[in-house]
Design an enzyme around this catalytic site. Structure first.
Site, PDB file in Angstrom:
ATOM      1  N   LEU A   1       0.808  -1.210   0.000  1.00  0.00           N
ATOM      2  CA  LEU A   1       0.000   0.000   0.000  1.00  0.00           C
ATOM      3  C   LEU A   1       0.845   1.265   0.000  1.00  0.00           C
ATOM      4  CD1 LEU A   1      -2.708  -1.075   2.605  1.00  0.00           C
ATOM      5  CD2 LEU A   1      -2.847  -1.167   0.109  1.00  0.00           C
ATOM      6  N   GLY A   2       2.067   1.183   0.467  1.00  0.00           N
ATOM      7  CA  GLY A   2       2.922   2.356   0.513  1.00  0.00           C
ATOM      8  C   GLY A   2       4.258   2.014   1.147  1.00  0.00           C
TER       9      GLY A   2
ATOM     10  N   GLY B   1       8.039   4.017   2.925  1.00  0.00           N
ATOM     11  CA  GLY B   1       8.722   5.224   3.371  1.00  0.00           C
ATOM     12  C   GLY B   1      10.063   4.855   3.976  1.00  0.00           C
TER      13      GLY B   1
ATOM     14  N   PHE C   1      10.937   4.351   6.972  1.00  0.00           N
ATOM     15  CA  PHE C   1      10.923   3.384   8.066  1.00  0.00           C
ATOM     16  C   PHE C   1      10.302   2.043   7.698  1.00  0.00           C
ATOM     17  CE2 PHE C   1      11.449   7.350  10.439  1.00  0.00           C
ATOM     18  CZ  PHE C   1      12.485   6.991  11.287  1.00  0.00           C
ATOM     19  N   GLY C   2       9.949   1.830   6.457  1.00  0.00           N
ATOM     20  CA  GLY C   2       9.415   0.524   6.098  1.00  0.00           C
ATOM     21  C   GLY C   2       8.286   0.598   5.093  1.00  0.00           C
TER      22      GLY C   2
ATOM     23  N   ASP D   1       5.052  14.547  10.537  1.00  0.00           N
ATOM     24  CA  ASP D   1       4.981  14.163   9.118  1.00  0.00           C
ATOM     25  C   ASP D   1       3.534  14.230   8.607  1.00  0.00           C
ATOM     26  OD1 ASP D   1       5.992  13.413   6.679  1.00  0.00           O
ATOM     27  OD2 ASP D   1       6.073  11.278   7.133  1.00  0.00           O
TER      28      ASP D   1
END
Length: 345
Positions: free
Chosen positions: A11-12, A14, A16-17, A125
């Site tokens: 799904l996405g 970044g 951090f994972g 964020d």
């Protein structure tokens, strides 16, 4: 027994994972799973700190966490509620969203953010990609990966990128400087993007965006779609003040200001050869505003109202002709804002 998931769709991702749509094989139920590589875990003595931060911030406008653990390959996993409607970034796709929806979703986010701040949790964020759409169409703040207390251990350049820099308050040079007031700034930038669409942001490098932001010139506080009412712009611009002391001093204060903004009409904007058209609705009444260039080079503004199609009638009290392009633009914007703010029906 170790948790076992069937990972269906990413799904996405970044710094951090990654977040996956998955099936928990033990419970035979769908969920969202964030997978964090061991080298991205800041607190080596507590691998589950991000999940614990989210759990501490439980609120109806914050994505819920149900479980945390470790996978056989050493990655930390965090199980969250699955929200099939996706994020606000998925919905907007770089365009603008209706003003009433932008207002409602940001009010939801600000409720969740107030709760997080009350728990001494700074998000760091906030952006459309981190606002999820709940099953009741509500806004839910997600991804607290940068909300951890150990961020002095991480250099801000590690997550630097256009989207992050775009929402970063001018006073923030390192994570420890990112306060609740910097979250307010990010809410302002998020709302600016929602009511205008990303086409209203010039194409600049992250460093140039940062330089202009410190001068209060990016985003452009004077550049809005014509139907955005002055009261709405005032809320956004105050949230984006360069001086933190001039911003709203809490998420609750910003929410209360936003709640007072009246939105009576939402608009669809279309550009065509020789002009621009806005179609709005207020209940069962449709409104059409057109700014057009005539064959003689002059411009006109036409306003029609009615229940549907052929029933729409020209409102001569708000129409004008023989204008310059600039005059026609200002005239159309005045009409749009009067309808949006409920000053005419």
């Amino acid at each position: 027994m170790a948790a076992s998931f069937d990972f269906k769709k990413r799904l996405g991702s970044g710094y951090f994972g990654e977040v996956w749509r998955a099936v928990d094989l033990g419970l035979n139920s769908e969920c969202a799973v964030k997978c964090i590589p061991p080298d991205k875990v800041l607190n080596k003595s507590n691998f589950y700190q991000e999940a614990q931060v989210l759990k501490a911030a439980e609120h109806e406008n914050i994505v819920a966490v149900t479980e945390a653990g470790s996978l056989s390959d050493g990655r930390v996993y965090v199980v969250m509620e699955l929200l099939p409607n996706g994020s606000l970034e998925d919905e907007a796709k770089g365009g603008y969203v209706p003003l009433s929806r932008a207002k409602r979703l940001m009010i939801d986010v600000l409720r969740g953010l107030k709760h997080a701040h009350d728990c001494n949790i700074v998000h760091r964020d906030i952006k459309p990609a981190n606002i999820m759409i709940g099953n009741n169409n509500e806004g839910k703040l997600s991804d607290f990966g940068l909300a951890l207390p150990d961020l002095d251990l991480l250099d801000i350049s590690a997550v630097k990128g256009y989207q992050y820099i775009l929402h970063l308050a001018p006073e923030v040079e390192k994570f420890s400087q990112h306060t609740a007031l910097a979250d307010i700034y990010a809410c302002g930038v998020t709302l600016y993007r929602l009511v205008n669409g990303d086409s209203y942001l010039p194409s600049v490098t992250p460093s140039e965006a940062r330089r202009l932001a410190t001068k209060g010139e990016f985003p452009d506080r004077s550049y809005y779609r014509g139907f955005v009412p002055a009261a709405f712009k005032k809320v956004i611009n105050r949230a984006m003040e360069v001086d933190p002391a001039a911003r709203y001093q809490s998420a609750e204060e910003m929410r209360r200001a936003l709640e007072k903004v009246q939105i009576s009409v939402d608009w669809d904007e279309n550009v065509f050869a020789g002009g621009k058209q806005w179609l709005g609705s207020a209940g069962d009444i449709r409104v059409l505003v057109e700014r057009m260039k005539g064959s003689d080079g002059s411009w006109s503004v036409t306003v029609k109202k009615g229940k549907e199609g052929k029933n729409m009638r020209r409102d001569n009290s708000m129409c004008s002709s023989g204008l310059s392009e600039g005059q026609a633009m200002r005239s159309a914007y005045r009409v749009l804002q009067r309808f949006t703010s409920g000053k005419v029906k």
